[in-house]
Design an enzyme around this catalytic site. Structure first.
Site, PDB file in Angstrom:
ATOM      1  N   GLU A  81       0.856  -1.191   0.000  1.00 36.57           N
ATOM      2  CA  GLU A  81       0.000   0.000   0.000  1.00 36.57           C
ATOM      3  C   GLU A  81       0.898   1.248   0.000  1.00 36.57           C
ATOM      4  O   GLU A  81       2.002   1.224   0.550  1.00 36.57           O
ATOM      5  CB  GLU A  81      -0.821  -0.030   1.295  1.00 36.57           C
ATOM      6  CG  GLU A  81      -1.802   1.103   1.487  1.00 36.57           C
ATOM      7  CD  GLU A  81      -2.552   0.959   2.815  1.00 36.57           C
ATOM      8  OE1 GLU A  81      -1.933   0.562   3.828  1.00 36.57           O
ATOM      9  OE2 GLU A  81      -3.759   1.238   2.850  1.00 36.57           O
TER      10      GLU A  81
ATOM     11  N   LYS B  97      -9.824   1.282  -1.788  1.00 40.06           N
ATOM     12  CA  LYS B  97     -10.017   0.727  -0.431  1.00 40.06           C
ATOM     13  C   LYS B  97     -11.375   1.152   0.143  1.00 40.06           C
ATOM     14  O   LYS B  97     -11.698   2.351   0.163  1.00 40.06           O
ATOM     15  CB  LYS B  97      -8.888   1.237   0.451  1.00 40.06           C
ATOM     16  CG  LYS B  97      -8.781   0.586   1.824  1.00 40.06           C
ATOM     17  CD  LYS B  97      -7.596   1.230   2.560  1.00 40.06           C
ATOM     18  CE  LYS B  97      -7.237   0.549   3.860  1.00 40.06           C
ATOM     19  NZ  LYS B  97      -6.216   1.322   4.609  1.00 40.06           N
TER      20      LYS B  97
ATOM     21  N   CYS C  85      -4.659  -3.700   2.919  1.00 41.52           N
ATOM     22  CA  CYS C  85      -4.324  -3.433   4.316  1.00 41.52           C
ATOM     23  C   CYS C  85      -5.464  -3.710   5.312  1.00 41.52           C
ATOM     24  O   CYS C  85      -5.803  -4.860   5.557  1.00 41.52           O
ATOM     25  CB  CYS C  85      -3.831  -1.997   4.418  1.00 41.52           C
ATOM     26  SG  CYS C  85      -2.887  -1.622   5.900  1.00 41.52           S
TER      27      CYS C  85
HETATM   28  O1  LIG Z   1      -1.815   6.745   4.519  1.00 46.27           O
HETATM   29  C1  LIG Z   1      -1.070   6.291   3.653  1.00 46.27           C
HETATM   30  O2  LIG Z   1      -0.343   6.991   2.923  1.00 46.27           O
HETATM   31  C2  LIG Z   1      -1.015   4.821   3.489  1.00 46.27           C
HETATM   32  N1  LIG Z   1      -2.090   4.157   4.143  1.00 46.27           N
HETATM   33  C3  LIG Z   1      -1.982   3.558   5.319  1.00 46.27           C
HETATM   34  O3  LIG Z   1      -0.914   3.556   5.918  1.00 46.27           O
HETATM   35  C4  LIG Z   1      -3.202   2.857   5.874  1.00 46.27           C
HETATM   36  C5  LIG Z   1      -4.189   3.885   6.353  1.00 46.27           C
HETATM   37  S1  LIG Z   1      -3.569   4.905   7.624  1.00 46.27           S
HETATM   38  N2  LIG Z   1      -2.813   1.944   6.927  1.00 46.27           N
HETATM   39  C6  LIG Z   1      -3.587   0.962   7.354  1.00 46.27           C
HETATM   40  O4  LIG Z   1      -4.685   0.714   6.859  1.00 46.27           O
HETATM   41  C7  LIG Z   1      -3.006   0.146   8.508  1.00 46.27           C
HETATM   42  C8  LIG Z   1      -3.957  -0.850   9.101  1.00 46.27           C
HETATM   43  C9  LIG Z   1      -3.436  -1.406  10.360  1.00 46.27           C
HETATM   44  O5  LIG Z   1      -2.322  -1.146  10.791  1.00 46.27           O
HETATM   45  C10 LIG Z   1      -4.291  -2.335  11.130  1.00 46.27           C
HETATM   46  O6  LIG Z   1      -5.366  -2.761  10.659  1.00 46.27           O
HETATM   47  O7  LIG Z   1      -3.899  -2.675  12.257  1.00 46.27           O
END
Ligand SMILES: O=C(O)CNC(=O)[C@H](CS)NC(=O)CCC(=O)C(=O)O
Length: 271
Positions: free
Chosen positions: A40, A110, A151
């Protein structure tokens, strides 16, 4: 069919990230891989929301165009998570692209957004991201039928079941997990999704210190349809595993859980 799973550390420097990705595509091709899976937000992980809005490129911009060119040139399938512009000026989509050997692109946005409020670990994805509003039926490729997720989606078995019911061999979760939630849940959830859907699970991962305030868990891995981890990265780079569609067939014959479901008692619609 050999597949490569990548563990990288994307930063706000898109050019460096792209360079790294193109190098890994060449390495995987030289090893004989037919598909490569990136995490991601491979294009960048930004310091903050404002920087993300400044960094994002159009889908036909340099980042995706260069990767598409590499996919065609190396005759390799590329799965990669990126940020995607929207007509809305203040939020982006969190998008998973599947680029095949001819350069055709499938796109999944997503749907589950990661809003977390743990002590010392607060992340509000919904402030910067527009949720997608649909799924993509698994895409037929030379390595199998690929289900697209991202993710945090891995916490929703309803979603992987939905993809499984559409016919799927490989379930993909390009990820950027936080360190504490990764330690607690990453391996067990990914293995569970593989076991219950009787599919390969490929989860590429961001790893290390992406920005001053963001670090990610890593452990990019491939799980086979019996739930065994058959590839796992411990550092930046690639690991490889064979995708054997006969293995899926055999497990489904030996344990036809899909046929044993009691949809008269429960229905996904009621969940
Ligand atoms: O924001 C960006 O640039 C990239 N996207 C992310 O890093 C995303 C949204 S903050 N991360 C997750 O979904 C982690 C999920 C997770 O860690 C869990 O389900 O425990």
């Amino acid at each position: 069919m050999l597949a490569a799973v990548a563990q990288i550390c994307s930063t706000p420097r898109i050019k460096d990230n792209l360079h790294q990705i193109l190098k890994l595509i060449s390495t995987a091709t030289a090893k004989g891989a037919k598909a490569i899976f990136f995490p991601e937000a491979s294009d960048f992980i930004a310091e903050n929301k404002q920087q993300a809005l400044e960094l994002v490129q159009p889908l036909n911009g340099e980042f995706v165009s260069e990767i598409k060119r590499a996919a065609i040139e190396n005759k390799i399938i590329v799965s990669i998570g990126i940020h995607e512009q929207s007509s809305e000026q203040t939020r982006l989509f969190n998008t998973h692209l599947l680029i095949n050997e001819t350069g055709a692109i499938h796109l999944y946005r997503k749907i589950h957004l990661f809003d977390l409020n743990l002590p010392g670990n607060v992340l509000m994805e919904s402030k910067s991201t527009i949720p997608g509003d649909g799924y993509v039926a698994p895409i037929s490729t030379t390595v199998g039928r690929v289900g697209l997720a991202l993710c945090y989606d891995l916490r929703f078995p309803e979603y992987s079941r939905l993809l499984q019911l559409q016919g799927m061999d490989i379930l993909t979760y390009p990820s950027a997990f936080t360190v504490p939630t990764g330690k607690a849940h990453w391996h067990v959830l990914l293995r569970a999704r593989a076991i219950e859907t009787q599919s390969y699970v490929i989860a590429a991962a961001q790893y290390g210190q992406n920005t001053a305030t963001r670090s990610t868990y890593g452990h990019a891995l491939i799980v086979d349809p019996w739930g065994e981890i058959i590839a796992e990265c411990d550092d930046l780079g690639l690991q490889y595993a064979d995708i054997d569609l006969d293995k899926i067939k055999k497990i489904k014959e030996q344990m036809p859980v899909l046929d044993h479901r009691r949809t008269d008692v429960y229905s996904l619609k009621l969940c």
